[in-house]
Design an enzyme around this catalytic site. Structure first.
Site, PDB file in Angstrom:
ATOM      1  N   GLU A 189      37.230  40.863  37.816  1.00  0.00           N
ATOM      2  CA  GLU A 189      38.462  40.632  38.576  1.00  0.00           C
ATOM      3  C   GLU A 189      38.710  39.145  38.832  1.00  0.00           C
ATOM      4  O   GLU A 189      39.046  38.734  39.934  1.00  0.00           O
ATOM      5  CB  GLU A 189      38.428  41.409  39.901  1.00  0.00           C
ATOM      6  CG  GLU A 189      38.551  42.909  39.697  1.00  0.00           C
ATOM      7  CD  GLU A 189      38.663  43.684  41.003  1.00  0.00           C
ATOM      8  OE1 GLU A 189      39.277  44.757  40.995  1.00  0.00           O
ATOM      9  OE2 GLU A 189      38.135  43.226  42.029  1.00  0.00           O
ATOM     10  N   GLU A 263      38.836  50.612  37.600  1.00  0.00           N
ATOM     11  CA  GLU A 263      38.385  51.086  38.911  1.00  0.00           C
ATOM     12  C   GLU A 263      39.507  51.905  39.520  1.00  0.00           C
ATOM     13  O   GLU A 263      40.562  51.373  39.852  1.00  0.00           O
ATOM     14  CB  GLU A 263      38.051  49.923  39.852  1.00  0.00           C
ATOM     15  CG  GLU A 263      36.847  49.109  39.452  1.00  0.00           C
ATOM     16  CD  GLU A 263      36.586  47.966  40.417  1.00  0.00           C
ATOM     17  OE1 GLU A 263      37.252  47.918  41.475  1.00  0.00           O
ATOM     18  OE2 GLU A 263      35.738  47.128  40.113  1.00  0.00           O
TER      19      GLU A 263
END
Length: 783
Positions: A189, A263
């Site tokens: 991320e 996710e």
């Protein structure tokens, strides 16, 4: 961060179990599997493959239970498991690597393969995952000018050494070598942190150099995809709701290739002093079904959360919010490995999407439980009576500079004769107890931005003690440079305004081990009000799982038979600690409790049901509005007023550049008629060039209403970098009507040309329709 590995795991499993010729992972590392990323699909041995993945962190599960949890993941209907590596667990000291016990990553992958699961690997170097320092080893902070997640030469050199060691252990277990690992993530991320795509390329190159030949990928939230995506690395998107919108954002940067959610959040993690988070089973099933119907791969973060044992629980910021040791996450498989309502709902869903020839195994039985009758601790070892020789220094330093990673630090100096004054600590990281001559004067909590207290009049020679407990290091965003102890200096401010730095310190390091209880302590019988270690024991005829009830204790850590169960804090929401059966033994079991505040009753007991959602009254009622307080805006001209569109996508509002320090968004009504609520998932302000302004100095100055009793609806959630957590005006006791205002202190005057707003994602309630924006250099009247 969790999204990429989860996505990869899922796609690999789906491919392997692909239709017509179901190909489970080889049970021995002999037969290679051809896994590729095609124009439209993941391809497993040349055939389309959908990854149904679930995340599980082996570091959060006792090694003895890895096989059981993997069987549960398989029984739920998944074909892949995704796992982080936490650098700080594998390299606790520079050059000293650990791949044993709960750090045995190779054994975990082999067990996954034995259960017919593929593996998506998320090796870091950065993980996040609500883990201390985002998985970085604490010793990186010994270098004062280190540039984390940048091209800082020292940082990159250490990343290269670490990833090379990862390759030695895990590259032999890739599918190209007959193992179960189908994909590996590059960093994590990164788009929410920076935009240096050359840095991402270097981390990718280190993985290749380490021997990884399988497909590599990056993951980011939908709004950050453009910051870190490289054309030469596959990418997936992370989200907790609205897959259709998120996949549209992914297609903007990745026009071709399979769709994957790295996710997908079925619940959320917990922080001390906030409500236990849950996720709607109905919504989770609906959104995963959408992905299955569109042949999109996914990874459920978390499929099984487990427990952050030891002192490895991290923290979010701003504001500083340390996370609980329980990482239950309201996941389909509970903290103790139980099947839940969510588990069975997803298992029933997946039954309709199995590949030809694929069947689901029986659900493993839950591990049995025992009750441990209440027992008392019988001995105490006060911290102040067990100090080692001090380090003498004119000026104090932080914990890392004394080569200490975890535990506490006591700072001691002598005072001169003074009238009452103000003690200022810059800064408390993270929880401080202030004493004069052994009498407690104050408790300072970083969560509340408490760095000062009033001291009574003192005489020459009075002893000032400041005991600082280090909690979790920040695991996300720019506040990760989170050194512990006292980070700068201590001053005294007299009534006339004179400020003087205190010098001439004795520093007592109090290191605490994650793998062994403190040794060589001088225990005695009796009572004390000082921070102390408490020791007790109980006997067992059988060993099974239990939950240690710590609800009568204050704040600290617990070890059973030398194993650190994690942290407890009486503010909640967690009031129990998970005790794995394999960590107990027949006969005598020893318990050591470190309590900084002291127990109401020094009693412990093992019970069969966890207490995950019991906040104290003081924790529940912390809000950003004083009783009767209201801000006055009627005489101020808004810098902008307008209307948001309905829906859950990010929306950008632009206006002429204005300078100010205090930003107010006033919601006049909601998208739904007669809806009295206001909700916001995330806010970003834009500078004069339209770029997002860093939020690390932001603080909530005012919110007219917040739901804190029945939900985590605090206003701080609008800048916590998590789209699934929200500011929600009150609903449990009363529902005040519009308008609703939130005021953010930006920390300094800035030039603002607009803002970005992310609506609540899961349901329509509270999404703003009409609004006004105010920006002022001085506080609004009423603040």
């Amino acid at each position: 961060m969790k999204i990429i590995s989860a996505v990869l795991s899922l796609f690999f499993v789906v491919s392997v179990a692909s239709a017509q010729n179901l190909t489970p992972p080889p049970t021995k590392p002999t037969t290679t599997v051809d896994f590729k990323i095609g124009e439209d699909d993941f391809l497993l041995n040349g055939k389309p493959f959908v990854i149904r993945c679930g995340e599980m962190h082996f570091a959060r599960v006792p090694k003895e239970y890895w096989a059981h949890r993997l069987k549960m993941i398989k029984a739920m209907g998944l074909n892949t498991v995704c796992a982080y590596l936490f650098w700080n667990m594998h390299e606790p000291q520079p050059g000293k690597f650990n791949w044993e016990g709960m750090a045995d990553a190779a054994e975990f992958c082999k067990l996954a393969q034995k259960e017919g699961l593929y593996v998506i690997l998320r090796p870091g170097p950065y993980a996040c995952a609500e883990w201390d320092f985002g998985g970085f080893p604490w010793w990186l902070l010994k270098k004062k000018d280190i540039g984390l997640r940048t091209q800082d030469p020292y940082y990159l050199a250490r990343c290269r050494i670490y990833l090379n060691e990862v390759g030695k252990i895990l590259a032999p277990l890739q599918t190209t070598n007959g193992g179960p690992i189908i994909m590996a993530q590059v960093e994590n991320e990164y788009g929410s942190y920076g935009n240096d795509k050359e840095y991402i390329g270097k981390i990718r190159d280190y993985l290749v150099e380490a021997g990884f030949k399988i497909p590599l990928f990056t993951c980011d939230g939908a709004s950050q995809l453009g910051e870190a995506v490289r054309d030469d690395i596959f990418s997936v998107v992370n989200f907790g709701g609205n897959p259709e919108s998120a996949f549209k954002e992914l297609r903007k940067v990745r026009p071709t290739g399979p769709l994957m959610c790295g996710e997908y959040y079925p619940g959320w993690f917990d922080s001390w002093g906030a409500k236990h988070h849950t996720g709607s089973t109905e919504v989770v099933v609906k959104e995963i079904k959408y992905m299955l119907d569109h042949k999109a791969s996914f990874s459920i973060y978390m499929a099984h959360g487990g427990t952050t044992f030891g002192q490895f629980a991290g923290a979010n910021s701003p504001p500083y919010a340390p996370e609980t040791s329980s990482y239950d996450y309201d996941a389909p498989i509970s903290e103790a490995g139980w099947d839940t309502e969510k588990f069975h709902a997803l298992r029933n869903l997946f039954k309709g999407y199995l590949q030809p020839g694929e069947t689901l195994p029986e659900i493993p039985k839950r591990n049995p439980l025992i009750v441990i009758p209440a027992f008392a601790t019988t001995e105490i070892a006060p911290i102040f009576s067990n100090l080692k020789s001090p380090i003498k220094a004119e000026k104090l330093r932080n914990m890392e500079e004394y080569d200490q990673g975890y535990g506490s630090m006591l700072y001691r100096t002598k005072l001169s004769k003074k009238n009452s004054s103000i003690l200022n600590i810059k800064d408390v990281h993270d929880f401080a107890l202030v004493y004069i001559n052994g009498k407690r004067i104050a408790v300072l909590d970083r969560r509340k931005n408490e760095n000062s207290c009033k001291l009574p009049a003192t005489k020459s020679g009075d002893v000032l003690d400041i005991l600082v407990e280090a909690m979790g290091r920040v695991n996300y965003d720019s506040d990760m440079y989170d050194r512990k102890g006292i980070t700068d200096k201590v001053t005294l401010t007299e009534l006339n305004g004179t400020e003087k730095e205190l010098k001439g310190w004795e520093i007592f390091p109090i290191p605490l081990n994650n793998n062994a209880a403190p040794k060589n302590l001088k225990y005695k019988r009796g009572k004390t009000t000082m921070p102390s270690f408490y020791k007790g024991s109980f006997s067992l005829n059988e060993t099974c799982d239990t939950f240690l009830d710590v609800s009568t204790w204050g704040k600290g850590l617990v070890w059973i038979n030398g194993k650190c169960l994690g942290r407890f804090w009486n503010i909640g929401p967690t009031q129990t600690m998970y005790v794995p059966g394999p960590w107990l033994k027949k006969g005598k079991n020893e318990v050591v409790v470190l309590d900084y505040l002291g127990p109401i009753k020094n009693i412990l007991a093992g019970i069969k049901t966890p207490k995950l959602d019991e906040l104290t009254k003081s924790a529940k009622n912390t809000v950003h509005r004083k009783e009767g307080q209201n801000i006055q805006l009627q005489d101020i001209t808004p810098v902008y007023q307008g209307s948001f569109e309905s829906g859950i996508a990010w929306q950008t509002v632009k206006f002429n550049t204005v300078k100010g320090r205090y930003f107010c968004l006033e919601a006049l009504n909601s998208q739904r008629k007669d809806d009295p609520y206001t909700t916001i998932a995330e806010l970003y302000l834009l500078d004069e060039n339209g770029k997002e302004i860093p939020r690390n100095n932001w603080k909530i100055a005012y919110a007219d209403s917040e739901e804190r009793d029945e939900d985590d609806g605090k206003a701080d959630n609008v800048f916590d970098l998590q789209g699934t957590s929200i500011w929600h005006t009150q609903w449990s006791d009363k529902s005040p009507k519009h308008p609703h205002q939130i005021v953010i202190d930006l920390g300094a005057e800035i030039s603002c040309s607009g803002f970005k707003y992310l609506p609540r994602q899961n349901v329509e309630n509270g999404r703003i329709k009409d609004f006004k924006v105010y920006l002022s250099s001085s506080k609004f009247k009423g603040l």
